[in-house]
Each structure stands twice: as structure tokens, then as C-alpha cells.
Design an enzyme around this catalytic site. Sequence first.
Site: not given
Ligand code: F6R
Length: 622
Positions: A2, A37, A87, A111-112, A495, A499, A502, A518, A617
Site C-alpha cells: 500500500c 509499490r 494492496w 498501511n499494514g 537470481e 528475474k 517474476e 538427481h 515493492k
Molecule cells: C525481486 C525482488 C524481491 C526483493 C525482496 C526483498 O526482484 O525485488 O525479491 O528482493 O522482496 O526486498 P528488500 O530488498 O527491499 O528487503
Amino acid sequence: MCGIVGFSGNQSAREKTGSGKKVRDILIEGLYSLEYRGYDSAGIAVTDEKGKITVVKSSGRVEELDHMTEKNEKMNSGICGIAHTRWATHGRPTTANAHPHSSEKVTIVHNGIIDNYVDLKKMLEGDGYVFLSETDTETVCHLIDREYKKTSDPIEAIRNSLDYLKGSYALAIMFNDRPGEIWATRKDNPLIVAKGEDGCYLASDIPALLHHTRDIYRPADGEILCLNGEKVVLFDREGREKNFEFSHIDWNVNAADKEGFPHFMLKEIFEEPDAVRRCVSHRIGEDGLPDFSVDGIPDEMWNSFDSIQIISCGSATHAGYVGRYLIEALADVPVTVNTASEYRYMPPAFVGKTLAIAISQSGETADTLAALRKAKEKGCTSAGIINVFGSAIARESDYVMYTNAGPEIAVATTKGYTTQVAVLSLIACKLALARGRMTKEEALSYCDSLKNAVPDAIGNITERRDEIKKAAMRISKQHDVYFIGRGPDYYAGIECSLKLKEISYIHSEAYAAGELKHGTLALIEKDTPVIALCTDGMYYEKMNGNIREVRARDCYLLLVHSPSFPHPEEFSDDRFELPEVPAVFTPIVSVVFAQLLAYETAVMLGCDVDHPRNLAKSVTVE
Ligand code: F6R
């Protein structure tokens, strides 16, 4: 997650200059800048001079809310307002559940998560309150309304209400008999207040404020604020007025704009060479060796523990894997990498004195924050590798190493990850020197490569989009993709795989190359893409065997390799040659190839690159 925006206009300043933007416009622009976000519905509440509050909500995008309100007379003549992107957690993304929520005298955005909202709802229904939504937020709204009616004092009403609340929250509150004022408080959820020439601002993240002011204050848990247009007044949890100072953030105003790029993600990938260079140069002393005195970390600290526990989520954990590899290989210090959501319930055994390193781009991830608190409770010294200045994890860590990557707006992290790995690479070198595992000459050459060759190599990859687009064309037609590698290439692969999945929604997994046979080898069939990351010649013989295993099943093999890694013609269907960097640094470089591969694939598939479905985010709920 949010987003909150609030603005209380300084009426006299606005009338004098005649330049004041409409409150509605400021709030809607703020919501646009918080879209990154992640959210599913949006709403706005604006007060006029008499305290009449007008609320408009939409179960769609901010753009819809913008259209719904642009010609609304009451919205356009407001003096103060709060707005929100939701959200969904408690209740579906409907208009009724969207914020703001209102009670008789109170309108709020939140938020929360309120953990005890079911009990509170029962209590408030007993008092005659009628609920119109399925949200936990509406309980907070009625609760503050009830307390306000008892005291007519906003500070007392908020303080008394906080006594009831369990969970996490950032709250912005308007009382309809106090026009022009926004009240706010927080616990374990981000909230920033700021003062500009036009009035006072409130937001859950910096990008919403950058166009207005860069002087911000982040309230501590339990502090209560009143924004009254002219000034921000701060009270402690006991209701006593408190002095505070705004801090100036040096993020560029353009940092929150796309600056001609079609997506924030692409812009942020292109920022990586500079971001990594800046992050590293900042911590290399005049003697050419790692120096964390800029972070206020004394040299003795690096010899003051026996083991390290890394705590983080998602990509930050993947950076942690690379960090573990480097620290163990170079400095021989034992490291565990821990998923924060698990750590808080089941931390690993503590080996001697432990340094807990919390890695987080946003510095607000709820699971990482909770894990950090657990580590501290267990007596660990703590250090944060954080991008966002003054964020919760930064404030609660004993030491903070800022990655200085600038704001990261795309949901999928790019420069956040590479700068985290860059800091971990310097930590590995610092520890290796402190523990006599690396000579000064070796350290000088290591730091020089990290400062120069690595950013240059990243820049080289960003210039080769056409080659990457060709690979993306092939990948975009597939359902499953596998990344394989050994050592640092395996950790980078994890990683790379995240990428791709997602943002393009193509299923993808990463495997230690030797592990594939395996079980997972059963999934490899004709044309299944396997991307083999091969950067350290030391692994040639074994990777050769693993590549032949998948080739024998007619997979499509894309080899991503360093120039020195043997690459006979029959080895692969296609290949991408990475620029040469020392093998220990290849995870920072090969990941950039995969970021661009994921990006181009997602664009070809028409995906919403900057806002992948279901993701947010800054994940501020556990
Ligand atoms: C993937 C991504 C997430 C963040 C995770 C941690 O592209 O961005 O997996 O890495 O949510 O977020 P932070 O680094 O903000 O704690």
C-alpha cells in the site's frame, strides 16, 4: 504494498504566491509515483475549509481515480487531503474495501495489518458501529472515532487507540472538525513527513515527495504528528511535544522519472554501472583498500566476531548467497544465509560471537526487520546493507552500509541486487585482510577490478541489447527455463531465474549443475531452454559433463560464458560471451545479462514489466 500520500496546504503562502497546485493534483501525482509499490485499488479524501470531507474510491488503477476526480468541484477546491493505494490483504480489491475509510468524525488511510481486528470489530459493533467493508482498517477508523468523541482531543484519541492496536501500521487521519490538519502515526510500517514551501507532506516513500521537497523526517514507532499546512508538530507516545530536525536527502529529482526509458526497470539496469562504481568507490580508501569508516564502522569490528548470519528476503537473499561464497572462500569466516521469514521462528545455531547482516533494498521489509530484531535479541551485533536512507532496518541496525543506488522504482530489483553484491564483495576483502587471508597486493588488485573492470563490464552488457533480444525471442516461446552453474555461477543463476519468472511469468528454476541429474533432468525434453552459466575455468570438466547430459536430451543450450571458459562449437546452440572480469565477480556481471534477458522477454510477451502481477515493492507485511 500500500501507498500513502497526504498534503496539508499552507494557505497563506499559497495565496501570496498564487502558485499553489491543487490539493487533488498533488495527491494524485503522489499516488502515481507510488504505483511501483504494487496495488489493486485506490482512493482519495479531500477536506474543504469547513471540514467537509469528500471521498472518492476506485477498484482500479490510479488513472481511473484521476479521471473520476479531475472535474470534481469539491476535490479541486480542497485545502488538505489524504490518498491511498491499497494492496489487498483483508478483503478483496473492491471499492468498498479501498481506503480512505470514514467514521462519523474521522477519515483515515492505513498501511499494514491489524492482527487483533476481529476482536476490535466485535467490541466496536457492541458500541453500535456499523461496518461497511471487510478490512481491518475500518476498525481503526471507528476506534479513533470512538476515542475522539470521548476526549475531543486528537492526541488523546490517537494515544488511546494505539493502546488497543496489535500489528503494524502507518496511519494518516483527518478529523472533520479540524480542517487543514492531518494527523499521523506509525509502527513497523514506513511513513515520512516533509515540509515544502507550499505546505506539509506525508508519504510512505520518498518518490512521492521528490518533486516538492527533499527535507524529510521519518517518525519513530509510536510518535504522533500533526501537519497543519504551516508546520509539522511532533509528539511522543505520551503526548508531549518534541523537537525534531528534517534530514536532507540527496536523491536527484529526476531519479523518480523514467527519463526517456520505456520502463523504470530498463532505466535502472542502465544505471547499474554508475551505481556499482559509486557504491564501491565510496568505500575504497586512498590506499586502495576497503574502508568502511564512511559507514562509521571501526576496523576492530571486522575482527570482533566468529561467524556471520545473513538475513534477507528474495533477491537480497540471492545476493547473500554470493556474499557467503565470497566471505567463506576468501576470508574463511563461516556464514549462514537465512530466509528472514523462517529465521525469526528458527534461527540457526549461533557459532561464537555472531554478526547478523540484514540485506534489504527498501530497508522496510517486515520479515527482515523481524529477523533483525530476533538476531539482536540473541545478542548478535547487527549490520544492515540498505539502499533507502533512514529506513526502519537501517535505523535498527548497529551499523549501516548504504548501497547508494538511488531510488529503485521497478518492482523487480536490479541495481539494488548488484550494489548489495558489491558491498558484500568489499566485506569479503576487508575480512580476508583483517584475518590475514589475503595479501595487500591481492586486495589492491581485487578492489581495483571491483571499482573499474566490473562497472565497465556491466556497461558493456547493457550495450548489447540486440544480442540479448535474439535470445529473448527464443525464450519467450517456452514454458520452462533452467539455469545451471557451479559455484558462483549457481548462486548467480538463482537470481537470474527469479528475474525471468517474476516479470515474464515463464516458469524457471536454477540448479547446481551437478544436482540436475538427481531428479529435475526428468523435465528436460526437446527444445527445453537450459542456460548454462560458465565463468570459472576451474569448473570446465564438470560443467562439460553436465552440459552434455542436457544436450543428450535435445535441450536448447544457451551458454553464457567468460571469454576464457572453453567453448567449443558443439557445446551450445547459442552463446553469449561476457566481458572478462575476475571469476569472483562474475555473479554481478552475468546477472545483468539475465536482467536484460528477462526484460526483453517480458516486453515481447506484453507483460507489465514495472508492475508484475501479484507482486509489490517494499513488502511491509509478514
Ligand atoms: C525481486 C525482488 C524481491 C526483493 C525482496 C526483498 O526482484 O525485488 O525479491 O528482493 O522482496 O526486498 P528488500 O530488498 O527491499 O528487503
